[in-house]
Design an enzyme around this catalytic site. Sequence first.
Site, PDB file in Angstrom:
ATOM      1  N   CYS A   1     -20.557 -20.319 -20.400  1.00  0.00           N
ATOM      2  CA  CYS A   1     -19.555 -20.554 -19.344  1.00  0.00           C
ATOM      3  C   CYS A   1     -18.145 -20.428 -19.913  1.00  0.00           C
ATOM      4  CB  CYS A   1     -19.782 -21.941 -18.745  1.00  0.00           C
ATOM      5  SG  CYS A   1     -18.488 -22.406 -17.585  1.00  0.00           S
TER       6      CYS A   1
ATOM      7  N   CYS B   1     -16.220 -23.774 -19.729  1.00  0.00           N
ATOM      8  CA  CYS B   1     -16.680 -24.724 -20.753  1.00  0.00           C
ATOM      9  C   CYS B   1     -16.058 -24.339 -22.098  1.00  0.00           C
ATOM     10  CB  CYS B   1     -18.207 -24.731 -20.848  1.00  0.00           C
ATOM     11  SG  CYS B   1     -19.026 -25.659 -19.538  1.00  0.00           S
TER      12      CYS B   1
ATOM     13  N   HIS C   1     -18.102 -22.368 -12.719  1.00  0.00           N
ATOM     14  CA  HIS C   1     -17.746 -23.705 -13.190  1.00  0.00           C
ATOM     15  C   HIS C   1     -16.706 -24.176 -12.193  1.00  0.00           C
ATOM     16  CE1 HIS C   1     -16.641 -26.508 -16.788  1.00  0.00           C
ATOM     17  NE2 HIS C   1     -15.869 -26.876 -15.751  1.00  0.00           N
TER      18      HIS C   1
ATOM     19  N   HIS D   1     -13.784 -25.148  -9.949  1.00  0.00           N
ATOM     20  CA  HIS D   1     -12.345 -25.125 -10.226  1.00  0.00           C
ATOM     21  C   HIS D   1     -11.554 -25.151  -8.927  1.00  0.00           C
ATOM     22  CE1 HIS D   1     -13.967 -21.014 -10.141  1.00  0.00           C
ATOM     23  NE2 HIS D   1     -12.825 -20.640  -9.596  1.00  0.00           N
TER      24      HIS D   1
HETATM   25  P1  5GP Z   1     -12.788 -17.679  -8.590  1.00  0.00           P
HETATM   26  O1  5GP Z   1     -12.790 -16.235  -8.222  1.00  0.00           O
HETATM   27  O2  5GP Z   1     -14.105 -18.089  -9.199  1.00  0.00           O
HETATM   28  O3  5GP Z   1     -12.352 -18.603  -7.493  1.00  0.00           O
HETATM   29  O4  5GP Z   1     -11.663 -17.850  -9.694  1.00  0.00           O
HETATM   30  C1  5GP Z   1     -11.856 -17.589 -11.037  1.00  0.00           C
HETATM   31  C2  5GP Z   1     -10.488 -17.467 -11.670  1.00  0.00           C
HETATM   32  O5  5GP Z   1     -10.645 -17.589 -13.068  1.00  0.00           O
HETATM   33  C3  5GP Z   1      -9.787 -16.138 -11.402  1.00  0.00           C
HETATM   34  O6  5GP Z   1      -8.561 -16.376 -10.732  1.00  0.00           O
HETATM   35  C4  5GP Z   1      -9.594 -15.531 -12.782  1.00  0.00           C
HETATM   36  O7  5GP Z   1      -8.354 -14.895 -12.934  1.00  0.00           O
HETATM   37  C5  5GP Z   1      -9.693 -16.765 -13.687  1.00  0.00           C
HETATM   38  N1  5GP Z   1     -10.210 -16.469 -15.021  1.00  0.00           N
HETATM   39  C6  5GP Z   1     -11.300 -15.717 -15.327  1.00  0.00           C
HETATM   40  N2  5GP Z   1     -11.491 -15.704 -16.666  1.00  0.00           N
HETATM   41  C7  5GP Z   1     -10.514 -16.476 -17.201  1.00  0.00           C
HETATM   42  C8  5GP Z   1     -10.206 -16.838 -18.548  1.00  0.00           C
HETATM   43  O8  5GP Z   1     -10.853 -16.471 -19.521  1.00  0.00           O
HETATM   44  N3  5GP Z   1      -9.120 -17.646 -18.723  1.00  0.00           N
HETATM   45  C9  5GP Z   1      -8.369 -18.107 -17.678  1.00  0.00           C
HETATM   46  N4  5GP Z   1      -7.333 -18.889 -17.955  1.00  0.00           N
HETATM   47  N5  5GP Z   1      -8.649 -17.769 -16.387  1.00  0.00           N
HETATM   48  C10 5GP Z   1      -9.710 -16.962 -16.150  1.00  0.00           C
HETATM   49 ZN    ZN Z   2     -18.824 -24.624 -17.528  1.00  0.00          ZN
END
Ligand code: 5GP
Ligand code: ZN
Length: 154
Positions: free
Chosen positions: A21, A24, A114, A116
């Site tokens: 993850c 994580c 995970h 968020h």
């Molecule tokens: P979701 O699409 O799941 O709501 O949002 C995931 C978010 O995680 C995206 O906005 C993406 O830019 C961010 N993200 C993905 N990988 C990483 C990473 O390695 N570091 C950080 N800081 N953000 C990440």
């Molecule tokens: Zn996690």
Amino acid sequence: MTGCPPGPTAKVPSVRAEPDCIFCGVVAGEISSTTMAQSERAIAFMDINPVTPGHALVVPRSHATDLFDITADDLAACVHLAQQIAERAKERLGADGINLLNCNGEAAWQTVLHFHIHVIPRFKDQPGKDCIGLPWDSVPSNLDEIERIGNLLS
Ligand code: 5GP
Ligand code: ZN
């Protein structure tokens, strides 16, 4: 109680970690991130692909896939930290407004499994900084249908 070490009955949250993850990895410090705030249960760091300047993420330290997996205490800690980051974005970045966004499941745009909360500062009339549009149009309502579905959720 400030300054007292935790007593034998103090409840220290156990941290669940999933090996593959990304978040994580961020929590463990194995994946680098710009971290702005943390608490016993949650951590806030900058999104690597910001949709506006200041776009942040708040995650529980303990792995939970989504809203259906996270504990109430971890959820409360994430919301509390998101509120703090939102306040800072208004005060320090001059945000005119804030969107909190939480995606659960692929159908709801979740890409990182995970839990968020996105904290997205919004900037009025600044297309260079903020070109986010509402993802839905208002549709005329059918009050009977709204009531029927509301009853299913009651
Ligand atoms: P979701 O699409 O799941 O709501 O949002 C995931 C978010 O995680 C995206 O906005 C993406 O830019 C961010 N993200 C993905 N990988 C990483 C990473 O390695 N570091 C950080 N800081 N953000 C990440
Ligand atoms: Zn996690």
